[in-house]
Scaffold this motif. Sequence first.
Motif, PDB file in Angstrom:
ATOM      1  N   TRP A 157       5.397   7.081   9.465  1.00  0.00           N
ATOM      2  CA  TRP A 157       4.466   6.108  10.034  1.00  0.00           C
ATOM      3  C   TRP A 157       3.106   6.150   9.392  1.00  0.00           C
ATOM      4  O   TRP A 157       2.251   5.325   9.683  1.00  0.00           O
ATOM      5  N   LEU A 158       2.867   7.103   8.493  1.00  0.00           N
ATOM      6  CA  LEU A 158       1.567   7.183   7.832  1.00  0.00           C
ATOM      7  C   LEU A 158       1.198   5.883   7.116  1.00  0.00           C
ATOM      8  O   LEU A 158       0.076   5.403   7.272  1.00  0.00           O
ATOM      9  N   PRO A 159       2.110   5.241   6.351  1.00  0.00           N
ATOM     10  CA  PRO A 159       1.699   3.994   5.683  1.00  0.00           C
ATOM     11  C   PRO A 159       1.274   2.911   6.663  1.00  0.00           C
ATOM     12  O   PRO A 159       0.297   2.209   6.416  1.00  0.00           O
ATOM     13  N   PHE A 160       1.976   2.807   7.782  1.00  0.00           N
ATOM     14  CA  PHE A 160       1.633   1.768   8.747  1.00  0.00           C
ATOM     15  C   PHE A 160       0.266   2.039   9.366  1.00  0.00           C
ATOM     16  O   PHE A 160      -0.626   1.175   9.372  1.00  0.00           O
ATOM     17  N   ILE A 161       0.095   3.266   9.878  1.00  0.00           N
ATOM     18  CA  ILE A 161      -1.192   3.626  10.498  1.00  0.00           C
ATOM     19  C   ILE A 161      -2.322   3.483   9.482  1.00  0.00           C
ATOM     20  O   ILE A 161      -3.389   2.930   9.770  1.00  0.00           O
ATOM     21  N   GLY A 162      -2.073   3.981   8.272  1.00  0.00           N
ATOM     22  CA  GLY A 162      -3.108   3.936   7.241  1.00  0.00           C
ATOM     23  C   GLY A 162      -3.458   2.515   6.867  1.00  0.00           C
ATOM     24  O   GLY A 162      -4.642   2.182   6.702  1.00  0.00           O
TER      25      GLY A 162
ATOM     26  N   ARG B 165       2.439   6.597  -1.214  1.00  0.00           N
ATOM     27  CA  ARG B 165       3.472   7.424  -1.834  1.00  0.00           C
ATOM     28  C   ARG B 165       2.920   8.202  -3.046  1.00  0.00           C
ATOM     29  O   ARG B 165       3.032   9.425  -3.081  1.00  0.00           O
ATOM     30  N   PRO B 166       2.302   7.478  -4.037  1.00  0.00           N
ATOM     31  CA  PRO B 166       1.836   8.247  -5.217  1.00  0.00           C
ATOM     32  C   PRO B 166       0.763   9.276  -4.894  1.00  0.00           C
ATOM     33  O   PRO B 166       0.823  10.406  -5.388  1.00  0.00           O
ATOM     34  N   VAL B 167      -0.217   8.896  -4.046  1.00  0.00           N
ATOM     35  CA  VAL B 167      -1.283   9.855  -3.739  1.00  0.00           C
ATOM     36  C   VAL B 167      -0.712  11.042  -2.965  1.00  0.00           C
ATOM     37  O   VAL B 167      -1.046  12.198  -3.232  1.00  0.00           O
ATOM     38  N   GLY B 168       0.187  10.725  -2.019  1.00  0.00           N
ATOM     39  CA  GLY B 168       0.800  11.822  -1.270  1.00  0.00           C
ATOM     40  C   GLY B 168       1.569  12.752  -2.188  1.00  0.00           C
ATOM     41  O   GLY B 168       1.505  13.980  -2.048  1.00  0.00           O
ATOM     42  N   LYS B 169       2.288  12.140  -3.156  1.00  0.00           N
ATOM     43  CA  LYS B 169       3.055  12.969  -4.087  1.00  0.00           C
ATOM     44  C   LYS B 169       2.113  13.868  -4.889  1.00  0.00           C
ATOM     45  O   LYS B 169       2.354  15.064  -5.038  1.00  0.00           O
ATOM     46  N   THR B 170       1.026  13.246  -5.383  1.00  0.00           N
ATOM     47  CA  THR B 170       0.066  14.024  -6.176  1.00  0.00           C
ATOM     48  C   THR B 170      -0.504  15.179  -5.364  1.00  0.00           C
ATOM     49  O   THR B 170      -0.543  16.325  -5.835  1.00  0.00           O
ATOM     50  N   VAL B 171      -0.929  14.873  -4.142  1.00  0.00           N
ATOM     51  CA  VAL B 171      -1.565  15.918  -3.333  1.00  0.00           C
ATOM     52  C   VAL B 171      -0.562  17.016  -3.027  1.00  0.00           C
ATOM     53  O   VAL B 171      -0.877  18.215  -3.124  1.00  0.00           O
ATOM     54  N   GLU B 172       0.679  16.604  -2.692  1.00  0.00           N
ATOM     55  CA  GLU B 172       1.641  17.641  -2.324  1.00  0.00           C
ATOM     56  C   GLU B 172       2.050  18.467  -3.532  1.00  0.00           C
ATOM     57  O   GLU B 172       2.259  19.679  -3.423  1.00  0.00           O
ATOM     58  N   GLU B 173       2.137  17.796  -4.702  1.00  0.00           N
ATOM     59  CA  GLU B 173       2.437  18.571  -5.914  1.00  0.00           C
ATOM     60  C   GLU B 173       1.337  19.588  -6.175  1.00  0.00           C
ATOM     61  O   GLU B 173       1.600  20.745  -6.513  1.00  0.00           O
ATOM     62  N   ARG B 174       0.096  19.128  -5.995  1.00  0.00           N
ATOM     63  CA  ARG B 174      -1.009  20.066  -6.237  1.00  0.00           C
ATOM     64  C   ARG B 174      -0.938  21.227  -5.251  1.00  0.00           C
ATOM     65  O   ARG B 174      -1.122  22.382  -5.607  1.00  0.00           O
ATOM     66  N   GLU B 175      -0.654  20.874  -3.978  1.00  0.00           N
ATOM     67  CA  GLU B 175      -0.603  21.944  -2.982  1.00  0.00           C
ATOM     68  C   GLU B 175       0.487  22.957  -3.322  1.00  0.00           C
ATOM     69  O   GLU B 175       0.273  24.167  -3.229  1.00  0.00           O
TER      70      GLU B 175
ATOM     71  N   LEU C 148      -9.737   8.262  -3.029  1.00  0.00           N
ATOM     72  CA  LEU C 148      -8.434   7.909  -2.465  1.00  0.00           C
ATOM     73  C   LEU C 148      -7.774   9.110  -1.810  1.00  0.00           C
ATOM     74  O   LEU C 148      -7.162   8.998  -0.750  1.00  0.00           O
ATOM     75  N   GLU C 149      -7.899  10.267  -2.445  1.00  0.00           N
ATOM     76  CA  GLU C 149      -7.286  11.457  -1.838  1.00  0.00           C
ATOM     77  C   GLU C 149      -7.984  11.826  -0.544  1.00  0.00           C
ATOM     78  O   GLU C 149      -7.340  12.268   0.415  1.00  0.00           O
ATOM     79  N   PHE C 150      -9.302  11.625  -0.518  1.00  0.00           N
ATOM     80  CA  PHE C 150     -10.031  11.894   0.732  1.00  0.00           C
ATOM     81  C   PHE C 150      -9.511  10.980   1.834  1.00  0.00           C
ATOM     82  O   PHE C 150      -9.204  11.435   2.942  1.00  0.00           O
ATOM     83  N   ILE C 151      -9.401   9.669   1.501  1.00  0.00           N
ATOM     84  CA  ILE C 151      -8.909   8.711   2.498  1.00  0.00           C
ATOM     85  C   ILE C 151      -7.501   9.090   2.934  1.00  0.00           C
ATOM     86  O   ILE C 151      -7.173   9.100   4.127  1.00  0.00           O
ATOM     87  N   TRP C 152      -6.670   9.432   1.939  1.00  0.00           N
ATOM     88  CA  TRP C 152      -5.275   9.792   2.248  1.00  0.00           C
ATOM     89  C   TRP C 152      -5.218  10.982   3.200  1.00  0.00           C
ATOM     90  O   TRP C 152      -4.488  10.968   4.190  1.00  0.00           O
ATOM     91  N   ALA C 153      -6.018  11.998   2.873  1.00  0.00           N
ATOM     92  CA  ALA C 153      -5.976  13.204   3.710  1.00  0.00           C
ATOM     93  C   ALA C 153      -6.491  12.899   5.107  1.00  0.00           C
ATOM     94  O   ALA C 153      -5.950  13.397   6.103  1.00  0.00           O
TER      95      ALA C 153
ATOM     96  N   LEU D 208       0.831  -1.208   0.000  1.00  0.00           N
ATOM     97  CA  LEU D 208       0.000   0.000   0.000  1.00  0.00           C
ATOM     98  C   LEU D 208       0.860   1.250   0.000  1.00  0.00           C
ATOM     99  O   LEU D 208       0.491   2.268  -0.593  1.00  0.00           O
ATOM    100  N   ASN D 209       2.014   1.171   0.657  1.00  0.00           N
ATOM    101  CA  ASN D 209       2.910   2.333   0.627  1.00  0.00           C
ATOM    102  C   ASN D 209       3.346   2.626  -0.797  1.00  0.00           C
ATOM    103  O   ASN D 209       3.354   3.769  -1.245  1.00  0.00           O
ATOM    104  N   ALA D 210       3.673   1.560  -1.534  1.00  0.00           N
ATOM    105  CA  ALA D 210       4.150   1.764  -2.903  1.00  0.00           C
ATOM    106  C   ALA D 210       3.016   2.154  -3.839  1.00  0.00           C
ATOM    107  O   ALA D 210       3.207   2.981  -4.732  1.00  0.00           O
ATOM    108  N   LEU D 211       1.834   1.564  -3.631  1.00  0.00           N
ATOM    109  CA  LEU D 211       0.749   1.780  -4.592  1.00  0.00           C
ATOM    110  C   LEU D 211      -0.148   2.947  -4.222  1.00  0.00           C
ATOM    111  O   LEU D 211      -0.797   3.530  -5.089  1.00  0.00           O
ATOM    112  N   PHE D 212      -0.239   3.243  -2.936  1.00  0.00           N
ATOM    113  CA  PHE D 212      -1.258   4.203  -2.511  1.00  0.00           C
ATOM    114  C   PHE D 212      -0.653   5.422  -1.823  1.00  0.00           C
ATOM    115  O   PHE D 212      -0.752   6.543  -2.331  1.00  0.00           O
TER     116      PHE D 212
END
Lengths: 156, 242
Positions: free
Chosen positions: B88-93, A44-54, B65-70, A38-42
């Motif tokens: 620790w976000l990946p682990f908690i998430g 990291r990429p989603v975080g990157k996208t959101v932070e790039e947008r921000e 997904l972005e909603f969940i991520w945030a 999930l770190n690799a698929l979810f």
Amino acid sequence: MTSWLLLAAAGAPEGGLFDLDATLPLMAVQVVLLTFILNALFFRPVGKTVEERESYISTSRAEAKQQLAQTERLETDLRQQLREARQQAQATIVAAEQEMDRLYRSALAAAQAEANGSREAARLEIDSLRKQAEDSLNAEADRLGDLIVTRLLAAQ
Amino acid sequence: MVPLPLFLPFAELEVGQHLYWHVGGFQIHGQVFLSSWLVIGALLALVVAGTRNLGRDPRGVQNLLEFIWAYLRDLAREQIGEKAYRDWLPFIGTLFLFIFVSNWGGALVPWKLIHLPSGELGAPTADINTTIALALLVSLAYFYAGLSRKGFRYFEYYVEPTPIMLPFKIVEDFTKPLSLSFRLFGNILADELVVAVLAFLVPLVVPLPAMFLGLFTSAIQALIFATLAAYYIGEAVHEEQH
């Protein structure tokens, strides 16, 4: 709790609520693997996208703010120029009016002086002519008087 | 524990029955793994569908997904703190998503339609093995977080604010995983049992409120587990202001 645990363990060697076995470590491994996947698929990429947008939004906002500030600066600058131009025009108008007034006055004064001069000259001429005429009249009168006197004296 | 005095033809309750698989001389609970693979498969399908073409303008599943991520980021940041939460976000998430989807899957998927030779399918979190595994992972995680961030200064935490706290803090290291695992296990199992008993007694309509309550409890339990895990990690990495 203890008796229940014992009961669950003793009553059913095959099964029970608290039946701990190799499921536990395997499940732990599975969850750890899921974390990495999930770190690799979810995450990291989603975080990157959101932070790039921000960051995109914040830079665009900063740019827009800068442009707005520049526009405002230009506006005040132009307003200042406009005001100066207006003042200059006003000053020019006043100066022109004064100049015109001055010219008018000087022309008037010159014309008046000329008029006075020619009137004076005419008066002088008239006076001299009158004097001449008076002189000649006086002389004529004197002569005629003398003539009258002579004739009267001669007639006696 | 298992046998109930009533034997009705349409519904029966099975508690503590497992589908045993034998892997290399060890016994494992097959039904837990079957349902957990379904849960993981659903999660991965959602994630893959949502991240296939990530764009600056989110559309479709990317929004979810972005909603969940945030949401998870806020949870982790609030509990762990600005400095360490990224690690620790990946682990908690993952904990939150796995528990949440497990719980809701246990409540929403009609597992009864699939017959197993022994035991029955259900939420993976209704098995004590799963919850203890998760809780032990949390324990390892906070020890690792504290030790990797502060080294042996981490153990100062045990004598702060006074050394009198030492025995309590040591006991806490045992009660934390215990309470985490038993809270989750108990709530989910109890919810399944309540629904099963109500469905057993009155098959129509009456179990519905309990089912809705179960959905609510399931979501809350996932949130509690993830929040507590994050809080423990945050406690471990917290720097005292000296």
